[in-house]
Write an enzyme that holds these catalytic residues in place. Structure first.
Site, short mmCIF file in Angstrom:
data_model
loop_
_atom_site.label_atom_id
_atom_site.label_comp_id
_atom_site.label_asym_id
_atom_site.label_seq_id
_atom_site.Cartn_x
_atom_site.Cartn_y
_atom_site.Cartn_z
N LEU A 1 39.76 28.60 35.91
CA LEU A 1 40.36 28.02 34.70
C LEU A 1 41.81 27.64 34.93
O LEU A 1 42.31 26.68 34.37
CB LEU A 1 40.27 29.00 33.53
CG LEU A 1 38.87 29.29 32.97
CD1 LEU A 1 38.93 30.40 31.93
CD2 LEU A 1 38.27 28.03 32.36
N GLY B 1 48.51 30.93 38.20
CA GLY B 1 49.96 30.97 38.03
C GLY B 1 50.49 32.18 38.76
O GLY B 1 49.80 32.79 39.56
N MET C 1 50.99 35.01 37.77
CA MET C 1 50.35 36.28 37.42
C MET C 1 48.95 36.39 37.99
O MET C 1 48.24 37.33 37.70
CB MET C 1 50.24 36.41 35.89
CG MET C 1 51.51 36.17 35.15
SD MET C 1 52.82 37.27 35.68
CE MET C 1 54.23 36.31 35.21
N GLU D 1 45.05 34.42 39.22
CA GLU D 1 44.13 33.35 38.89
C GLU D 1 43.25 33.79 37.72
O GLU D 1 42.89 34.95 37.62
CB GLU D 1 43.25 33.04 40.10
CG GLU D 1 44.07 32.48 41.25
CD GLU D 1 43.28 32.38 42.54
OE1 GLU D 1 42.33 33.18 42.72
OE2 GLU D 1 43.60 31.52 43.35
N LYS E 1 40.86 37.54 34.67
CA LYS E 1 42.11 37.34 35.39
C LYS E 1 42.15 38.26 36.60
O LYS E 1 41.91 39.46 36.48
CB LYS E 1 43.31 37.63 34.46
CG LYS E 1 44.64 37.49 35.17
CD LYS E 1 45.80 37.66 34.21
CE LYS E 1 46.17 36.36 33.56
NZ LYS E 1 47.53 36.35 32.99
N GLU F 1 38.66 37.83 26.25
CA GLU F 1 37.90 36.91 25.43
C GLU F 1 38.08 35.50 25.96
O GLU F 1 39.20 35.06 26.22
CB GLU F 1 38.44 37.01 23.99
CG GLU F 1 37.76 36.10 23.00
CD GLU F 1 38.39 36.24 21.60
OE1 GLU F 1 39.33 37.04 21.43
OE2 GLU F 1 37.92 35.53 20.69
N ASP G 1 55.95 35.70 27.20
CA ASP G 1 55.77 34.36 27.76
C ASP G 1 55.02 33.47 26.77
O ASP G 1 54.08 32.76 27.14
CB ASP G 1 55.01 34.46 29.08
CG ASP G 1 55.08 33.17 29.89
OD1 ASP G 1 56.04 32.40 29.67
OD2 ASP G 1 54.18 32.92 30.71
N LYS H 1 54.20 30.36 24.76
CA LYS H 1 54.46 28.92 24.86
C LYS H 1 53.19 28.18 24.50
O LYS H 1 52.12 28.80 24.44
CB LYS H 1 54.92 28.59 26.29
CG LYS H 1 53.96 29.05 27.36
CD LYS H 1 54.56 28.89 28.76
CE LYS H 1 53.60 29.44 29.82
NZ LYS H 1 54.19 29.47 31.15
N ASN I 1 49.99 28.88 26.19
CA ASN I 1 49.38 30.20 26.01
C ASN I 1 48.77 30.39 24.63
O ASN I 1 48.44 31.49 24.24
CB ASN I 1 50.43 31.30 26.25
CG ASN I 1 50.60 31.59 27.73
OD1 ASN I 1 49.71 31.31 28.51
ND2 ASN I 1 51.74 32.14 28.10
#
Lengths: 190, 237
Positions: free
Chosen positions: B95, B98, B100, B102, B118, B167, B211, B213, B216
């Site tokens: 998806l 970054g 943090m 994948e 993640k 989710e 973070d 934005k 997100n």
């Protein structure tokens, strides 16, 4: 033994004429430069403000104990780091130079391709080859180039590493640059 | 050429440079003493010296920068291929990625639902302190239960891979709604009101996002805003 401690001690040993200390220093510094390269990459704006000299300087600050920072140690550290940097960059340039589109090689980002074209990679490889030729004629001159070009050492620092006078370094540098320039120029253009 | 000859050449080269240009020919005659090869060498070196030795003036910083980018790419290329099994999840597609880690679309094989999985970068997972802090935050965030916050299902580890199952929200980012769809202001305000509600709940529980934005914030197909990535945004540095 902490890394900073062992690096400092190895530099001391090398200072006192222990040539084996150099063989032990090299992989340590090489690894540190690689690790730092990775860290740079996790930053927000990778690469663009990077300077090889600054990178080596940061490695030095990280790896050598604060109170042991004598001028000689610093010069010697930079001496080894310059050599490590040369290997790292030339290895990369060689891989980049032979990278072929769609040939199963790893993909190259646009950004990377813009920074290091195949021509630029080829240029560095040719430079390294010429430097190896020069080494056969004058080991010291090739070291001067390695230290100044890949390590960003000043004339004085280079002189300390090679245990010669700054004047000798300047003469070596001038001759080596001229010789390399001729070696790298297409025949008939000089 | 032998090293001795080269050393002599170096000496002569420096000597010639000391001589005024109009007297160099005579000097070369004298020092080469009938050795045509030596004379040619010196002449070609002098010619090279006249030009700028451009290459050595240019530090290899661009090569270094390119290399570091490449190392980054190598890391990114180590993505998990579709159908990779991690614990009870099966990877479907990437998806996004970054700093943090994948994020993959994956299927929970037990509950038969889609999740966003993640994967933490290996260097983070290898750092015990970071992992402890991360787990504390993720656990706190997982306790959040609010319609406008994407739910964290679980954090876990399988064969050395650390992951967070969240989710999966099918929809568009708020960024797309603003820039691509040019959603009317009234709608955007509705989304932001929902975001504010979610944040209020989180802040009451002592959790900050760090973070937030438009990328997100997801807008679901039924037009609800959902905040992504609570509890996994500690900067890793």
């Amino acid at each position: 033994m902490s890394d900073a401690h062992s690096v400092t001690q190895l530099l001391e040993q090398w200072n006192h004429g222990d040539r084996e200390a150099l063989d032990k220093l090299m992989p340590l510094i090489y690894e540190e430069l690689r690790k730092m390269a990775k860290r740079y990459m996790s930053g927000q704006n990778p690469g663009h403000t990077l300077q090889t000299t600054a990178l080596i300087h940061e490695a030095y600050l990280r790896m050598v104990k604060q109170k042991e920072k004598h001028f000689e140690n610093r010069a010697h550290f930079f001496g080894v780091a310059a050599q490590a940097m040369r290997h790292i960059l030339v290895d990369y340039a060689r891989a980049r130079q032979t990278a072929r589109r769609g040939g199963g090689a790893r993909p190259i980002s646009l950004e990377e391709a813009a920074l290091v074209t195949q021509e630029r990679a080829a240029e560095l490889v040719a430079f390294d080859d010429a430097l190896k030729e020069l080494e056969k004629l004058s080991k010291r001159q090739s070291r001067v180039v390695e230290l100044r070009y890949f390590g960003g050492l000043s004339v004085e620092e280079t002189a300390t590493v090679l245990e010669v006078s700054p004047d000798t370094v300047m003469r070596d540098w001038s001759m080596a640059k001229t010789w390399l320039h001729r070696a790298l120029s297409p025949a008939g253009e000089v | 050429m032998t090293p001795q000859q080269y050393e002599r050449l170096t000496e002569l080269f420096h000597a010639v440079l000391e001589i005024a240009p109009d007297q160099r020919a005579a000097f070369l005659d004298q020092v080469s003493d009938g050795d045509a090869g030596l004379r040619r060498e010196l002449e070609s070196l002098l010619a090279a010296h006249e030009q700028r030795a451009a290459y050595t003036e240019k530090p290899p910083d661009d090569i270094a920068a390119g290399m570091f980018l490449a190392q980054h790419d190598i890391g990114a290329a180590a993505s998990l291929p579709p159908n990779t099994r991690i614990d009870r999840y099966e990877i479907r597609s990437l998806l996004g990625k970054g700093g943090m880690g994948e994020v993959y679309l994956a299927e929970d094989l037990r509950l038969h639902r889609k999740v966003a999985l993640k994967i933490l970068p290996a260097e983070v997972a290898a750092d015990r302190d970071r992992m402890r802090r991360f787990e504390q935050e993720a656990t706190a965030a997982a306790a959040l239960n609010h319609p406008h916050i994407a739910h964290i299902y679980e954090i876990g580890e399988s064969e050395g891979i650390h992951f967070i199952a969240m989710e999966h929200i099918d929809g568009d980012t708020l960024r797309d709604k603003i820039h691509r769809d040019k959603a009317p202001l009234q709608k955007l305000l509705k989304y932001l009101t929902q975001v504010a509600e979610g944040l209020t709940k989180a802040h009451a529980a002592g959790i900050v996002h760090r973070d937030l934005k438009p990328d997100n914030i997801m807008i679901t197909r039924d037009d609800y805003a959902k905040i992504l990535d609570f509890g996994s945004n500690r900067r890793w540095h």
